[in-house]
Design a protein around this motif. Structure first.
Motif, PDB file in Angstrom:
ATOM      1  N   GLY A  65     -22.872  36.819   3.025  1.00 54.20           N
ATOM      2  CA  GLY A  65     -23.196  35.827   1.843  1.00 54.20           C
ATOM      3  C   GLY A  65     -23.325  34.250   2.702  1.00 54.20           C
ATOM      4  N   PHE A  66     -22.323  33.897   3.489  1.00 55.66           N
ATOM      5  CA  PHE A  66     -22.324  32.691   3.985  1.00 55.66           C
ATOM      6  C   PHE A  66     -23.454  32.682   5.286  1.00 55.66           C
ATOM      7  N   GLY A  67     -23.956  33.663   5.889  1.00 56.32           N
ATOM      8  CA  GLY A  67     -25.026  33.669   6.805  1.00 56.32           C
ATOM      9  C   GLY A  67     -26.226  33.558   5.824  1.00 56.32           C
ATOM     10  N   VAL A  68     -26.394  34.030   4.892  1.00 59.55           N
ATOM     11  CA  VAL A  68     -27.877  33.949   3.935  1.00 59.55           C
ATOM     12  C   VAL A  68     -27.597  32.297   3.429  1.00 59.55           C
ATOM     13  N   TRP A  69     -26.631  32.030   3.011  1.00 57.56           N
ATOM     14  CA  TRP A  69     -26.332  30.545   2.588  1.00 57.56           C
ATOM     15  C   TRP A  69     -26.789  29.501   3.760  1.00 57.56           C
ATOM     16  N   ALA A  70     -26.664  29.845   4.912  1.00 54.52           N
ATOM     17  CA  ALA A  70     -26.886  28.931   5.949  1.00 54.52           C
ATOM     18  C   ALA A  70     -28.171  29.118   6.766  1.00 54.52           C
ATOM     19  N   LEU A  71     -28.913  30.182   6.384  1.00 58.23           N
ATOM     20  CA  LEU A  71     -30.019  30.722   7.021  1.00 58.23           C
ATOM     21  C   LEU A  71     -31.051  29.629   7.094  1.00 58.23           C
ATOM     22  N   TRP A  72     -31.423  28.969   6.143  1.00 58.49           N
ATOM     23  CA  TRP A  72     -32.551  28.020   6.076  1.00 58.49           C
ATOM     24  C   TRP A  72     -31.986  26.676   6.989  1.00 58.49           C
ATOM     25  N   SER A  73     -30.637  26.688   7.540  1.00 54.64           N
ATOM     26  CA  SER A  73     -30.389  25.633   8.241  1.00 54.64           C
ATOM     27  C   SER A  73     -30.844  25.768   9.717  1.00 54.64           C
ATOM     28  N   ILE A  74     -31.194  27.219  10.103  1.00 47.82           N
ATOM     29  CA  ILE A  74     -31.573  27.474  11.508  1.00 47.82           C
ATOM     30  C   ILE A  74     -33.150  27.686  11.269  1.00 47.82           C
ATOM     31  N   VAL A  75     -33.809  28.148  10.191  1.00 51.68           N
ATOM     32  CA  VAL A  75     -34.921  28.396  10.088  1.00 51.68           C
ATOM     33  C   VAL A  75     -35.909  27.151   9.931  1.00 51.68           C
ATOM     34  N   VAL A  76     -35.463  26.099   9.339  1.00 58.52           N
ATOM     35  CA  VAL A  76     -36.139  24.670   9.078  1.00 58.52           C
ATOM     36  C   VAL A  76     -36.522  24.336  10.449  1.00 58.52           C
ATOM     37  N   PRO A  77     -35.555  24.323  11.564  1.00 57.17           N
ATOM     38  CA  PRO A  77     -36.137  23.596  12.791  1.00 57.17           C
ATOM     39  C   PRO A  77     -37.281  24.435  13.460  1.00 57.17           C
ATOM     40  N   GLN A  78     -37.516  25.712  13.167  1.00 55.42           N
ATOM     41  CA  GLN A  78     -38.264  26.416  13.729  1.00 55.42           C
ATOM     42  C   GLN A  78     -39.722  26.716  12.843  1.00 55.42           C
ATOM     43  N   LEU A  79     -39.848  25.852  11.548  1.00 54.61           N
ATOM     44  CA  LEU A  79     -41.115  25.824  10.971  1.00 54.61           C
ATOM     45  C   LEU A  79     -42.270  25.249  11.637  1.00 54.61           C
TER      46      LEU A  79
END
Length: 460
Positions: A68-82
């Motif tokens: 759950g925490f991993g999914v919650w934080a998922l966009w934190s590491i996806v956004v810099p890669q967009l």
């Protein structure tokens, strides 16, 4: 004495807390793994099998909360890669994508807490694990479509908030399984296991998306799909529902009428809110300020903050939570000043080191604030009736503070966005955060430490 059934039983397990030699008969048979009578304070029953059942449920709960925490934080590491995937986003839009999962997750924490008594801890763990399929499959769809309108991208990012709600239901569920003398350790393990999920996703995603040729950002979502299904299966196969878990709406009602609930909630924004907020923003800040540095080290911040949380509780047990919290705010202010100096001089080593200070201090503060809650509500208690009311108020305060504190995960990224938009720099936001830490330290001292204050004598 009846002891809990082994994990192979799929109907009603034998019940903990039964009288010696008694045959326990549930007043109403329910399908699934229901334990209708559970008393972890019964020493004989606890040692005779209750602890084994509790540990089994705790282990699976930690895994589900970790995801759950991993999914919650998922966009934190996806956004810099967009940008590498073809998306053209403004700084403000990037920070919106980072902030909105925290906003949704914080809002869901209260209803998720009440879901456990209503649906059963096992049943809700299954549901909450399967709900993680929504944000992950939606992310797989979204990151392959750079022409997707920003509003649609933001709505998909908001779905990740369901992972933040998992913390509240998981903690509520495990609290019903353990006796008071072991509850703190069990809840600490549960919370730490969940928090580590933030670090794990920030470590794994940069590695997974570049495996092979090019960047396959959709793998960030795909990697969670089998894990969420596995968590749901394990919960279905091995966890139990407790018929004795009751929704205590009164504890929340009592807590809302206590001023200390709102003081502690304010203080928790500074610790847990900082942990979540900095965890979400740190990879994007690294990419924007020091683009030459690899994102593969961004996970270290969330990791050290997670590990520091139980350390804060241990230290607070020895010297008092209030003083540990005050020192944590002071150290966080120093860390933020270090970030300001690093940005001014383009010094990555100082930037990274200062953020590590922020993460460690926020983690220690998380542990000390949580340690303060029962101590604050026990102060001035003289009768068993007062003690009972104090326990209910403390339980309600924990739920409310956990939800309010999580809003910091929204406020910090949005603070960075507004600061960058208005001043072209992160520094005004950091100075504001420093001022907030100073105010929180002063409030903690004035209410809980200052000689002559109503509660100082209790040694909070």
């Amino acid at each position: 004495m009846s002891t809990p059934a082994p994990s192979s039983v799929t109907e009603e397990p034998t019940l903990a807390g039964a009288a010696p030699g008694a045959t326990t008969v549930a007043p109403k048979r329910r399908t699934g793994r229901w334990i209708e009578h559970w008393d972890p304070e019964d020493h004989a029953s606890w040692e005779g099998g209750g602890r084994r059942v509790a540990r089994r449920n705790l282990g699976i709960s930690i895994f589900a909360e970790f995801l759950g925490f991993g999914v919650w934080a998922l966009w934190s590491i996806v956004v810099p890669q967009l940008a590498s995937a073809g998306f053209a986003l403004t700084v403000d839009q990037q920070f919106w994508l980072i902030a909105v999962p925290s906003l949704v997750g914080a809002t869901l924490r209260i209803p998720y807490t009440f879901a456990v008594p209503v649906f059963g801890g096992r049943n809700w763990t299954i549901v909450s694990a399967l709900l993680l399929l929504l944000p992950t499959t939606a992310l797989v769809f979204a990151v392959q479509r750079p022409d997707l309108p920003f509003e649609a991208l933001l709505a998909i990012a908001a779905l990740a908030g369901v992972g933040g709600g998992n913390f509240a239901s998981s903690m509520a569920n495990i609290s019903f399984f353990y006796p008071e003398k072991e509850k703190g350790r069990a809840l600490g393990m549960n919370a730490a296991g969940g928090n580590v999920g933030t670090a794990a996703v920030q470590l794994a995603v940069p590695l997974v998306i570049v495996a092979g040729a090019g960047i396959a950002l959709e793998r960030a979502g795909l990697m969670f799909i089998p894990l969420a299904i596995l968590a749901a299966f394990l919960a279905w196969r091995f966890m139990d529902n407790l018929g004795t878990a009751k929704a205590d709406v009164r504890s929340f009602a009592v807590a809302t009428r206590k001023k200390h609930t709102w003081i502690i909630s304010f203080l928790y924004i500074g610790t847990f809110g900082s942990f979540i907020g900095y965890s979400g923003a740190f990879p994007t800040l690294m990419r924007s300020e020091f683009p030459e540095m690899t994102l593969s080290i961004a996970f270290v911040g969330a990791l050290v903050g997670s590990v520091a949380r139980p350390l804060g509780g241990i230290i607070a047990d020895k010297v008092g939570g209030a003083w540990v919290s005050i020192i944590s705010y002071a150290v966080m202010a120093i860390g933020a000043m270090g970030v300001i100096q690093a940005l001014g001089g383009g010094n990555f080593g100082l930037f990274f080191g200062s953020f590590m200070v922020l993460f460690i201090a926020s983690g220690v503060g998380n542990g000390s604030i949580y340690r303060m809650i029962p101590a604050v509500f026990r102060a001035g208690v003289h009768t068993p009736e007062e003690a009972s009311r104090a326990r209910r108020a403390a339980a309600g305060c924990i739920g409310i503070a956990g939800a309010v504190g999580a809003f910091g995960g929204f406020l910090i990224p949005r603070g960075f966005a507004v600061s960058t938009d208005l001043a072209g720099s992160l520094m005004p936001a950091l100075w504001l955060f420093i001022a907030c830490y100073g105010a929180m330290a002063v409030v903690t001292w004035a209410v809980y430490v200052r000689r002559g204050s109503a509660i100082a004598a209790a040694g909070i």
